[in-house]
Motif scaffolding. Structure first.
Motif, PDB file in Angstrom:
ATOM      1  N   UNK A  16       0.834  -1.208   0.000  1.00 13.49           N
ATOM      2  CA  UNK A  16       0.000   0.000   0.000  1.00 13.49           C
ATOM      3  C   UNK A  16       0.868   1.257   0.000  1.00 13.49           C
ATOM      4  N   UNK A  17       2.005   1.210   0.707  1.00  8.30           N
ATOM      5  CA  UNK A  17       2.895   2.371   0.724  1.00  8.30           C
ATOM      6  C   UNK A  17       3.458   2.647  -0.669  1.00  8.30           C
ATOM      7  N   UNK A  18       3.899   1.564  -1.369  1.00  3.51           N
ATOM      8  CA  UNK A  18       4.425   1.732  -2.736  1.00  3.51           C
ATOM      9  C   UNK A  18       3.340   2.266  -3.659  1.00  3.51           C
ATOM     10  N   UNK A  19       2.122   1.716  -3.539  1.00  2.44           N
ATOM     11  CA  UNK A  19       1.012   2.148  -4.398  1.00  2.44           C
ATOM     12  C   UNK A  19       0.685   3.621  -4.193  1.00  2.44           C
ATOM     13  N   UNK A  20       0.569   4.038  -2.941  1.00  2.00           N
ATOM     14  CA  UNK A  20       0.192   5.423  -2.649  1.00  2.00           C
ATOM     15  C   UNK A  20       1.296   6.382  -3.082  1.00  2.00           C
ATOM     16  N   UNK A  21       2.575   6.006  -2.835  1.00  2.00           N
ATOM     17  CA  UNK A  21       3.678   6.873  -3.249  1.00  2.00           C
ATOM     18  C   UNK A  21       3.714   7.038  -4.774  1.00  2.00           C
ATOM     19  N   UNK A  42      -2.785  17.377  -2.491  1.00  2.95           N
ATOM     20  CA  UNK A  42      -3.283  16.002  -2.427  1.00  2.95           C
ATOM     21  C   UNK A  42      -2.190  15.006  -2.798  1.00  2.95           C
ATOM     22  N   UNK A  43      -1.519  15.246  -3.925  1.00  2.23           N
ATOM     23  CA  UNK A  43      -0.468  14.326  -4.361  1.00  2.23           C
ATOM     24  C   UNK A  43       0.726  14.370  -3.412  1.00  2.23           C
ATOM     25  N   UNK A  44       1.032  15.567  -2.922  1.00  2.14           N
ATOM     26  CA  UNK A  44       2.119  15.663  -1.947  1.00  2.14           C
ATOM     27  C   UNK A  44       1.812  14.892  -0.686  1.00  2.14           C
ATOM     28  N   UNK A  45       0.571  14.962  -0.249  1.00  2.00           N
ATOM     29  CA  UNK A  45       0.160  14.213   0.931  1.00  2.00           C
ATOM     30  C   UNK A  45       0.308  12.712   0.701  1.00  2.00           C
ATOM     31  N   UNK A  46      -0.129  12.229  -0.460  1.00  2.00           N
ATOM     32  CA  UNK A  46      -0.013  10.802  -0.775  1.00  2.00           C
ATOM     33  C   UNK A  46       1.446  10.379  -0.840  1.00  2.00           C
ATOM     34  N   UNK A  47       2.278  11.231  -1.436  1.00  2.00           N
ATOM     35  CA  UNK A  47       3.698  10.899  -1.554  1.00  2.00           C
ATOM     36  C   UNK A  47       4.364  10.826  -0.178  1.00  2.00           C
ATOM     37  N   UNK A  48       4.058  11.796   0.684  1.00  2.00           N
ATOM     38  CA  UNK A  48       4.627  11.792   2.037  1.00  2.00           C
ATOM     39  C   UNK A  48       4.157  10.553   2.814  1.00  2.00           C
ATOM     40  N   UNK A  49       2.853  10.273   2.704  1.00  2.00           N
ATOM     41  CA  UNK A  49       2.323   9.118   3.432  1.00  2.00           C
ATOM     42  C   UNK A  49       2.949   7.826   2.939  1.00  2.00           C
ATOM     43  N   UNK A  50       3.015   7.633   1.609  1.00  2.00           N
ATOM     44  CA  UNK A  50       3.558   6.385   1.062  1.00  2.00           C
ATOM     45  C   UNK A  50       5.020   6.197   1.391  1.00  2.00           C
ATOM     46  N   UNK A  51       5.832   7.248   1.192  1.00  2.00           N
ATOM     47  CA  UNK A  51       7.263   7.140   1.463  1.00  2.00           C
ATOM     48  C   UNK A  51       7.519   6.903   2.951  1.00  2.00           C
ATOM     49  N   UNK A  52       6.801   7.639   3.808  1.00  2.00           N
ATOM     50  CA  UNK A  52       6.992   7.501   5.259  1.00  2.00           C
ATOM     51  C   UNK A  52       6.661   6.093   5.726  1.00  2.00           C
ATOM     52  N   UNK A  53       5.503   5.597   5.307  1.00  2.00           N
ATOM     53  CA  UNK A  53       5.103   4.260   5.747  1.00  2.00           C
ATOM     54  C   UNK A  53       6.045   3.199   5.199  1.00  2.00           C
ATOM     55  N   UNK A  54       6.489   3.377   3.961  1.00  2.00           N
ATOM     56  CA  UNK A  54       7.413   2.404   3.382  1.00  2.00           C
ATOM     57  C   UNK A  54       8.730   2.364   4.121  1.00  2.00           C
ATOM     58  N   UNK A  55       9.260   3.531   4.446  1.00  2.00           N
ATOM     59  CA  UNK A  55      10.533   3.586   5.150  1.00  2.00           C
ATOM     60  C   UNK A  55      10.423   3.010   6.566  1.00  2.00           C
ATOM     61  N   UNK A  56       9.344   3.362   7.248  1.00  2.00           N
ATOM     62  CA  UNK A  56       9.182   2.887   8.624  1.00  2.00           C
ATOM     63  C   UNK A  56       8.981   1.374   8.672  1.00  2.00           C
TER      64      UNK A  56
END
Length: 472
Positions: A16-21, A42-56
């Motif tokens: 889901x993180x890869x998809x959202x990013x 909106x896209x910035x929010x999705x990118x931040x959420x996806x990258x953050x969750x993926x890294x964590x």
């Protein structure tokens, strides 16, 4: 090595993180200038959420950080993503309202304050952070539902329901005694689903707006094309009118140079003869020459008067009023009787109506048509001229028919041309009379026409609206 890698990429949180990013990057890369004010949020929010969750999740899987550390860091980054998401929705649905940067700052500042307040009231409650996020999502859902009632777009209602996903999950966690770590591990999934729906619905909304704008542009282009066609037709019509006027002026110039020069030349010659007769004492000859001079002067005067009459007809719109055609006919016959004594007996008229027209122009019409019939039929002792009127389809149709010599019907198209005369007309005149008739009738919204057969008389007709509509 293969099994741990497959296990890592099969984790729903990683997928889901890869998809959202990737979704956020795609929207950022292809955003139009018009949608950029809200897509960047909106896209910035999705990118931040996806990258953050993926890294964590990756760091947790690799053992670099513990779940207890990843949780607060993820919550903090998630709060930034949530603030950007709400700012983007604000910019999308209410572009003229509160600036999105102010919404972003309000969420970033307000959420920690709310967490501290709830934690203080509930003695360090571990779920104070998720509870604050749940309240923010609930407020966002209410706002979106209100927008739906205002705008009527179903996508806003869908987004309102999606925003309730986090509060519902929070309630389930409270009822099932779920730990804070477990709650944080399951929350990325509903949030990821919400991001997919947000991006999809915004894209669908933009496509609807673009389709509507395209339809409006097509309609505007069609209207512009129709306007262009009508303008071209107006230009062509005006060009034809100008060509007719120019041709008429050329004809008139030729006529004036020929006909008006004749009376002037004859007047000069007759004046010389009158002077010679006067000097010779021949008073009879001088008197005869003076009479001929008077006739030539009258010819020139008639030309000038006809030209002035035509100019008057073309000057300004008609002034319609109630005109009793029966009374107007009597006035015209009295005037015509001075030149044609047989006029009252030769003209027989049926009952004529009262019309809405310009009295002066109608007088010109009657005087010209009746005068032509009397002039060309003067040699017939049994000259008969009939004038009648009848109503046809919202128009009065008048006609003047005589049993005079008539004219060649093949040349009838030349009758109403400006400044022209038929070859058969040997009774004098300037050739402007029927032009005056045509222009006077047309400026009332009517039409004119003629019929004839040589030796069998002629008939001229014209129409007037029952309720006249003056033409410019």
């Amino acid at each position: 090595m293969t099994h741990p890698v497959l296990s890592f990429f099969s984790d729903i949180r990683i997928l889901s993180a890869i998809l959202i990013a990737m979704l956020g990057m795609t929207f950022l890369a292809h955003a139009s200038a018009r949608s950029w004010p809200y897509v960047k949020w909106l896209a910035g929010s999705a990118l931040v959420f996806g990258v953050t969750q993926g890294l964590l999740v990756s760091a947790d899987a690799l053992g670099w950080i513990s779940g207890e550390v990843a949780g607060p860091v993820g919550s903090a980054m998630g709060l930034g993503a949530l603030a950007a998401l709400l700012a983007g929705l604000q910019a999308c649905f209410t572009p003229g309202g509160t600036p999105p940067s102010r919404v972003f700052a309000a969420v970033l500042v307000g959420a920690p304050v709310l967490v501290v307040a709830m934690s203080g009231l509930m003695d360090g409650w571990a779920f104070a952070g998720p509870a604050a996020i749940a309240l923010i999502f609930t407020a966002a859902a209410c706002w979106l539902a209100w927008l739906w009632t205002r705008d009527g777009w179903g996508g806003q209602l869908v987004l309102a329901v999606l925003c309730l996903g986090y509060p519902v999950l929070f309630v389930v966690a409270m009822l099932s005694d779920m730990s804070l770590l477990q709650f944080r591990q399951v929350t990325p999934l509903p949030v990821s689903i919400a991001y997919v729906f947000v991006m999809t619905l915004i894209l669908q909304r933009d496509s609807l707006i673009l389709a509507r704008e395209l339809r409006e542009r097509v309609r505007a282009e069609q209207a512009l094309q129709q306007l262009t066609d009508s303008l071209e037709e107006i230009v062509r019509s005006r060009t034809r009118q100008l060509e007719e006027i120019i041709q008429g002026l050329r004809s008139f110039a030729g006529m004036v140079s020929h006909d008006l020069r004749g009376p002037l030349r004859n007047t000069a010659g007759l004046a010389d003869l009158a002077l010679e007769d006067y000097r010779a004492g021949n008073t009879a000859g001088a008197e005869r020459s003076l009479e001929l001079i008077r006739r030539e002067a009258q010819r020139a005067t008639d030309m000038v008067n006809d030209l002035l009459t035509l100019a008057k007809v073309d000057q300004g719109p008609p002034s319609p009023e109630a005109v009793d055609m029966q009374a107007l006919l009597r006035e015209c016959l009295q005037s015509l009787a001075v030149q044609f004594p047989q006029a009252p007996e030769a003209v027989q008229a049926a009952p004529l109506p009262v019309v809405q027209a310009d009295a002066g122009l109608m007088r010109h019409v009657l005087m010209n048509l009746l005068g032509n019939a009397l002039k060309f039929g003067a040699e017939r002792r049994d000259l008969h001229i009939a004038l009648d009127a009848r109503e046809e389809g919202g128009f009065w149709r008048f006609s003047v028919a005589d049993n005079g010599p008539g004219f060649d019907p093949d040349k009838s198209s030349e009758l109403f041309k400006p400044f022209s005369r038929l070859d058969e007309r040997q009774a004098g005149g300037t050739g402007l009379g029927l032009t005056v008739v045509k222009r006077a009738v047309e400026r009332h919204g009517g039409t004119v026409g003629a019929w004839s057969s040589p030796g069998e008389g002629a008939a001229f007709w014209w129409t007037l609206p029952v309720t006249a509509a003056p033409q410019g």
